[in-house]
Scaffold this active site. Structure first.
Site, PDB file in Angstrom:
ATOM      1  N   LYS A 100      -2.619   8.564   1.946  1.00 48.76           N
ATOM      2  CA  LYS A 100      -1.606   8.749   0.919  1.00 48.76           C
ATOM      3  C   LYS A 100      -0.828  10.001   1.314  1.00 48.76           C
ATOM      4  O   LYS A 100      -1.359  11.115   1.291  1.00 48.76           O
ATOM      5  CB  LYS A 100      -2.228   8.927  -0.467  1.00 48.76           C
ATOM      6  CG  LYS A 100      -1.162   9.111  -1.542  1.00 48.76           C
ATOM      7  CD  LYS A 100      -1.740   9.540  -2.869  1.00 48.76           C
ATOM      8  CE  LYS A 100      -0.593   9.900  -3.809  1.00 48.76           C
ATOM      9  NZ  LYS A 100      -1.071  10.539  -5.054  1.00 48.76           N
ATOM     10  N   GLY A 188       2.066  10.943 -13.549  1.00 47.52           N
ATOM     11  CA  GLY A 188       2.654  11.088 -14.873  1.00 47.52           C
ATOM     12  C   GLY A 188       2.208  10.082 -15.913  1.00 47.52           C
ATOM     13  O   GLY A 188       2.599  10.191 -17.074  1.00 47.52           O
TER      14      GLY A 188
END
Length: 258
Positions: A100, A188
């Site tokens: 990632k 988020g």
């Protein structure tokens, strides 16, 4: 779901919920979250992996490589060169050549650097890595990354750890519409409803960390997210009805009792 797998770089996954491992108060809390989530892809920041730690304080015994794809991330990298070094280190440690890609030089909002991310992705792909880049919700950048060979794109919903939900919704819609690789909404998402909304929009998966680590019951919150992801995916596949500006009767106004 068995009949609707998530496919990344040719590898099939049943779960469309990915889980991060940061911020949990203990390895036991992380273990509860992983069990509740049903996740098969788990991200690990290399800066949190300390092989010198006593086993009871380390997260590594919780991460069974036969059960999870351990996805190292380059969290904390501030440049393309630093991110590439971290990815190489992970591979040298015996982790899969998946990464990632996370480059956040701006310290207050931790927004990903688009230029350095693109540079690092190009280098890592040439070295044989499967690259899953974390990006701002930028449709142009998402397309460029896809074109150079990233396995996914991972646009943020809102800043990392903010729990604010989908504040980039309009740009996410464009990314999802244009993408030919899986779109993973990352960062988020603070409530299960946020995850369901992302999946209803057509995202292929979501990644959650802070919302699980912040919860009073880590396992229960993880299960709630897993159910939300599945519900959102099924809603998307079923075909959501159009939003309307005015009322539309759900029962016919003529022909009663005929």
């Amino acid at each position: 779901m068995e009949d609707d797998p998530l496919i990344i770089a040719g590898r099939r996954f049943r779960s469309r919920l990915m889980v991060g491992t940061g911020k949990f108060p203990s390895a036991a809390a992380l273990s509860a979250a992983l069990a509740g989530s049903g996740a098969e892809i788990v991200t690990v920041a290399l800066r949190r992996v300390d092989l010198a730690k006593p086993e009871q304080d380390s997260i590594m015994p919780v991460l069974d490589p036969s059960r999870y794809l351990i996805l190292p991330n380059t969290s904390g990298a501030r440049s393309a060169d630093e991110a590439v070094r971290l990815a190489r280190l992970a591979r040298a440690m015996g982790l899969p050549p998946w990464v990632k890609l996370e480059l956040t030089p701006e310290p207050r909002y931790l927004l990903p650097d688009p230029i350095e991310t693109l540079k690092a992705a190009e280098k890592l792909i040439k070295e044989g890595f499967v690259v899953l880049p974390y990006i701002q919700a930028d449709p142009i950048l998402a397309k460029r990354l896809e074109e150079i060979g990233t396995a996914t794109v991972m646009p943020l919903g809102s800043p990392i750890g903010s729990n604010r939900g989908l504040k980039t919704k309009e740009m996410l819609r464009i990314i999802i519409e244009q993408a030919k690789v899986p779109v993973v909404v990352d960062a988020g998402l603070g409530a299960p409803s946020h995850a369901a909304e992302a999946m209803e929009m057509g995202a292929d998966a979501v990644l959650v960390n802070t919302a699980l680590a912040d919860a009073e019951d880590h396992g229960m919150m993880a299960r709630a997210f897993a159910l939300a992801v599945e519900a959102g995916r099924q809603g998307y596949l079923a075909g959501l009805g159009p939003a309307r500006e005015t009322a539309a009767a759900s029962s016919p106004l003529t022909g009663f009792l005929e």
